[in-house]
Design a protein around this motif. Sequence first.
Motif, PDB file in Angstrom:
ATOM      1  N   GLU A 174      57.792   8.112  51.145  1.00 14.86           N
ATOM      2  CA  GLU A 174      56.340   8.577  51.460  1.00 14.86           C
ATOM      3  C   GLU A 174      56.541  10.027  52.302  1.00 14.86           C
ATOM      4  OE1 GLU A 174      54.540   5.094  49.043  1.00 14.86           O
ATOM      5  OE2 GLU A 174      54.700   5.147  51.554  1.00 14.86           O
ATOM      6  N   GLU A 175      57.220   9.732  53.658  1.00 10.59           N
ATOM      7  CA  GLU A 175      57.306  10.716  54.957  1.00 10.59           C
ATOM      8  C   GLU A 175      58.347  12.015  54.352  1.00 10.59           C
ATOM      9  OE1 GLU A 175      59.401   8.119  58.016  1.00 10.59           O
ATOM     10  OE2 GLU A 175      57.600   6.755  58.286  1.00 10.59           O
ATOM     11  N   MET A 176      58.737  11.743  53.240  1.00 16.80           N
ATOM     12  CA  MET A 176      59.420  13.383  52.916  1.00 16.80           C
ATOM     13  C   MET A 176      58.819  13.640  52.399  1.00 16.80           C
ATOM     14  SD  MET A 176      63.359  12.333  52.022  1.00 16.80           S
ATOM     15  CE  MET A 176      63.872  11.475  53.220  1.00 16.80           C
ATOM     16  N   GLN A 177      57.691  13.270  51.463  1.00 16.26           N
ATOM     17  CA  GLN A 177      56.694  13.584  49.965  1.00 16.26           C
ATOM     18  C   GLN A 177      57.176  13.520  48.782  1.00 16.26           C
ATOM     19  OE1 GLN A 177      53.380  14.162  51.236  1.00 16.26           O
ATOM     20  NE2 GLN A 177      53.759  14.037  53.599  1.00 16.26           N
ATOM     21  N   LEU A 178      58.106  12.833  48.917  1.00 14.56           N
ATOM     22  CA  LEU A 178      58.915  12.169  47.464  1.00 14.56           C
ATOM     23  C   LEU A 178      57.821  11.155  47.092  1.00 14.56           C
ATOM     24  CD1 LEU A 178      61.097  12.609  45.193  1.00 14.56           C
ATOM     25  CD2 LEU A 178      62.542  11.050  47.139  1.00 14.56           C
ATOM     26  N   MET A 179      57.077  10.740  46.505  1.00  9.07           N
ATOM     27  CA  MET A 179      56.130  10.492  44.954  1.00  9.07           C
ATOM     28  C   MET A 179      56.426   9.595  44.115  1.00  9.07           C
ATOM     29  SD  MET A 179      54.533  10.140  48.016  1.00  9.07           S
ATOM     30  CE  MET A 179      53.077  11.160  49.518  1.00  9.07           C
ATOM     31  N   GLN A 180      57.651  10.660  43.633  1.00 14.19           N
ATOM     32  CA  GLN A 180      57.719   9.873  42.183  1.00 14.19           C
ATOM     33  C   GLN A 180      58.648   8.108  42.054  1.00 14.19           C
ATOM     34  OE1 GLN A 180      58.549  12.988  43.497  1.00 14.19           O
ATOM     35  NE2 GLN A 180      57.352  14.664  41.993  1.00 14.19           N
ATOM     36  N   TRP A 181      58.044   7.614  42.729  1.00  8.63           N
ATOM     37  CA  TRP A 181      58.580   6.097  43.036  1.00  8.63           C
ATOM     38  C   TRP A 181      59.442   5.182  41.306  1.00  8.63           C
ATOM     39  CZ3 TRP A 181      61.140   4.178  46.269  1.00  8.63           C
ATOM     40  CH2 TRP A 181      61.283   2.687  47.019  1.00  8.63           C
ATOM     41  N   LYS A 182      58.429   5.783  40.690  1.00  6.99           N
ATOM     42  CA  LYS A 182      59.037   4.872  39.456  1.00  6.99           C
ATOM     43  C   LYS A 182      59.141   6.161  38.677  1.00  6.99           C
ATOM     44  CE  LYS A 182      57.256   1.248  40.163  1.00  6.99           C
ATOM     45  NZ  LYS A 182      57.628  -0.720  40.273  1.00  6.99           N
ATOM     46  N   GLU A 183      59.612   7.043  38.798  1.00  6.79           N
ATOM     47  CA  GLU A 183      59.562   8.672  37.309  1.00  6.79           C
ATOM     48  C   GLU A 183      61.699   8.556  37.703  1.00  6.79           C
ATOM     49  OE1 GLU A 183      57.961  11.211  36.731  1.00  6.79           O
ATOM     50  OE2 GLU A 183      56.104  10.157  37.068  1.00  6.79           O
ATOM     51  N   PRO A 184      62.080   8.528  36.200  1.00  4.33           N
ATOM     52  CA  PRO A 184      63.317   9.031  36.626  1.00  4.33           C
ATOM     53  C   PRO A 184      63.877   9.839  37.094  1.00  4.33           C
ATOM     54  CG  PRO A 184      62.198   9.088  34.133  1.00  4.33           C
ATOM     55  CD  PRO A 184      61.537   8.690  34.940  1.00  4.33           C
ATOM     56  N   VAL A 185      65.077   9.876  37.789  1.00  6.73           N
ATOM     57  CA  VAL A 185      65.597  11.590  38.143  1.00  6.73           C
ATOM     58  C   VAL A 185      64.985  12.360  37.150  1.00  6.73           C
ATOM     59  CG1 VAL A 185      67.573  11.644  39.701  1.00  6.73           C
ATOM     60  CG2 VAL A 185      66.767   9.241  39.967  1.00  6.73           C
ATOM     61  N   SER A 186      66.331  11.755  37.141  1.00  2.00           N
ATOM     62  CA  SER A 186      67.030  13.382  35.620  1.00  2.00           C
ATOM     63  C   SER A 186      65.050  14.061  35.053  1.00  2.00           C
ATOM     64  CB  SER A 186      67.470  12.475  34.161  1.00  2.00           C
ATOM     65  OG  SER A 186      66.157  11.378  33.785  1.00  2.00           O
ATOM     66  N   SER A 187      64.276  13.108  35.837  1.00  2.55           N
ATOM     67  CA  SER A 187      62.710  14.638  35.262  1.00  2.55           C
ATOM     68  C   SER A 187      62.819  14.834  36.709  1.00  2.55           C
ATOM     69  CB  SER A 187      61.911  13.309  34.926  1.00  2.55           C
ATOM     70  OG  SER A 187      61.426  12.101  35.932  1.00  2.55           O
ATOM     71  N   LEU A 188      62.751  14.815  37.892  1.00  3.95           N
ATOM     72  CA  LEU A 188      62.604  15.041  38.894  1.00  3.95           C
ATOM     73  C   LEU A 188      63.234  16.411  39.470  1.00  3.95           C
ATOM     74  CD1 LEU A 188      64.107  12.665  41.538  1.00  3.95           C
ATOM     75  CD2 LEU A 188      61.590  12.970  40.853  1.00  3.95           C
ATOM     76  N   SER A 189      62.683  17.589  40.054  1.00  2.75           N
ATOM     77  CA  SER A 189      63.008  18.669  40.377  1.00  2.75           C
ATOM     78  C   SER A 189      64.299  18.748  40.880  1.00  2.75           C
ATOM     79  CB  SER A 189      62.095  19.885  41.408  1.00  2.75           C
ATOM     80  OG  SER A 189      61.540  19.028  42.186  1.00  2.75           O
ATOM     81  N   GLY A 190      64.759  19.501  41.240  1.00  4.43           N
ATOM     82  CA  GLY A 190      66.171  19.994  42.474  1.00  4.43           C
ATOM     83  C   GLY A 190      65.982  19.338  43.443  1.00  4.43           C
ATOM     84  N   GLY A 191      64.296  19.552  44.061  1.00  2.29           N
ATOM     85  CA  GLY A 191      63.913  20.049  45.327  1.00  2.29           C
ATOM     86  C   GLY A 191      63.762  17.821  45.658  1.00  2.29           C
ATOM     87  N   MET A 192      63.570  17.297  44.567  1.00  2.00           N
ATOM     88  CA  MET A 192      62.811  15.924  45.318  1.00  2.00           C
ATOM     89  C   MET A 192      63.549  15.358  44.993  1.00  2.00           C
ATOM     90  SD  MET A 192      59.880  15.779  44.877  1.00  2.00           S
ATOM     91  CE  MET A 192      57.975  16.957  45.187  1.00  2.00           C
ATOM     92  N   LYS A 193      65.635  15.754  43.606  1.00  2.00           N
ATOM     93  CA  LYS A 193      66.834  15.237  44.431  1.00  2.00           C
ATOM     94  C   LYS A 193      67.488  14.953  46.089  1.00  2.00           C
ATOM     95  CE  LYS A 193      67.575  16.365  39.497  1.00  2.00           C
ATOM     96  NZ  LYS A 193      68.152  16.685  38.160  1.00  2.00           N
ATOM     97  N   ARG A 194      67.042  16.556  45.549  1.00  2.00           N
ATOM     98  CA  ARG A 194      67.214  16.120  47.152  1.00  2.00           C
ATOM     99  C   ARG A 194      66.989  15.340  48.360  1.00  2.00           C
ATOM    100  NH1 ARG A 194      72.191  18.872  48.127  1.00  2.00           N
ATOM    101  NH2 ARG A 194      72.270  20.202  46.584  1.00  2.00           N
TER     102      ARG A 194
END
Length: 224
Positions: free
Chosen positions: A116-136
Motif C-alpha cells: 500500500e505504501e507503494m500504491q500497489l492496491m490490487q491485493w487479491k488480483e492475480p499477478v498475470s492481470s497486473l500491468s508491468g509497473g505493478m509487477k515491478r
Amino acid sequence: MLEVQTINKSYKKKSVLENISLTIERGEIVGLVGENGAGKSTLLHMLSTLMRPDAGEIYWNGLSYRQHYQEIKQKIGFVPQDLAIWEHFSVEDNMRYFEQLSWKNIGIEACKKICEEMQLMQWKEPVSSLSGGMKRKLNLAISLIHQPELLLLDEPTVGIDMRSKQEIGRFLQLLAKTQGTTIIYTSHDMSEIEQFTDRVLLIGKDYYYQNLLSARGIHVDCLS
Ligand SMILES: Nc1ncnc2c1ncn2[C@@H]1O[C@H](COP(=O)(O)OP(=O)(O)OP(=O)(O)O)[C@@H](O)[C@H]1O
Ligand SMILES: [Mg+2]
C-alpha cells in the motif's frame, strides 16, 4: 556503510570490472549508471553476495563478505533486472509465499502495508492481470519483507509510466530517510536519477554519459 575495495571481475577471459572501489554511507541513495554491458548488473550481483569478485573485498559495516557471508546475506534485498514473481498467484499469495521463505516473519498485515505504501492496491488480483509497473512494484515489495539494510535494485523502473516511477522513487526516498536503508539502483533514465538519488556513480570511462550528466548539472563519480 558499504565499502568496496579494488574488486575485479572477468567472465572467462573477458574482463568486465577492474579495480572498482567505492564507499556508500548508511541511508544514501546512489544511482549506478553506464552504457549497456558496462557491468552494472555484474557489480550488483557481487554486492548482493550472489557472485564473488575474482579479487578485492567488499565490507558491510566493517564485516567482510568473504568471512561473514551468511550474516550479510540476510541484510540485503536484491531486485534483479528480470522479474521473479508467481504470475498465477495473487499479490497476497505472492507476499504470503515469500514471507514464509523470508529471514524475518513480519506477518501478512505488514506485507500488505508495504504494498500500500507503494500504491500497489490490487491485493487479491492475480499477478498475470497486473500491468508491468505493478509487477515491478510487487517485485520490489517482496525484496523488502525481511527489512534489508542494503537494497540493490537493477533497473526497477524500466518500462513503467511516469506516475509509477514517481511513486517508487518517493517510496525509496522515504525508506532511506525513515529506516536508514542504503539504496543502490541502476537506471537509464537520467531525469529519474537526478530526481531521486543523492549521488551518481558511472561505470566505465563513458564520455557520452559524463557529458549528459554534466549538462544536467549532476556531479558524477567515475568508477573505472
Ligand atoms: N554470465 C555471463 N557470462 C559471460 N559474460 C557475461 C555474463 N554476464 C554478463 N556478461 C558480460 O559482461 C558484461 C557486463 O554485463 P552486465 O550485465 O553486468 O552489464 P550491464 O551494465 O548490466 O548492462 P545492461 O545495461 O544491458 O543491463 C557484458 O559484456 C556481458 O555480455
Ligand atoms: Mg544490467
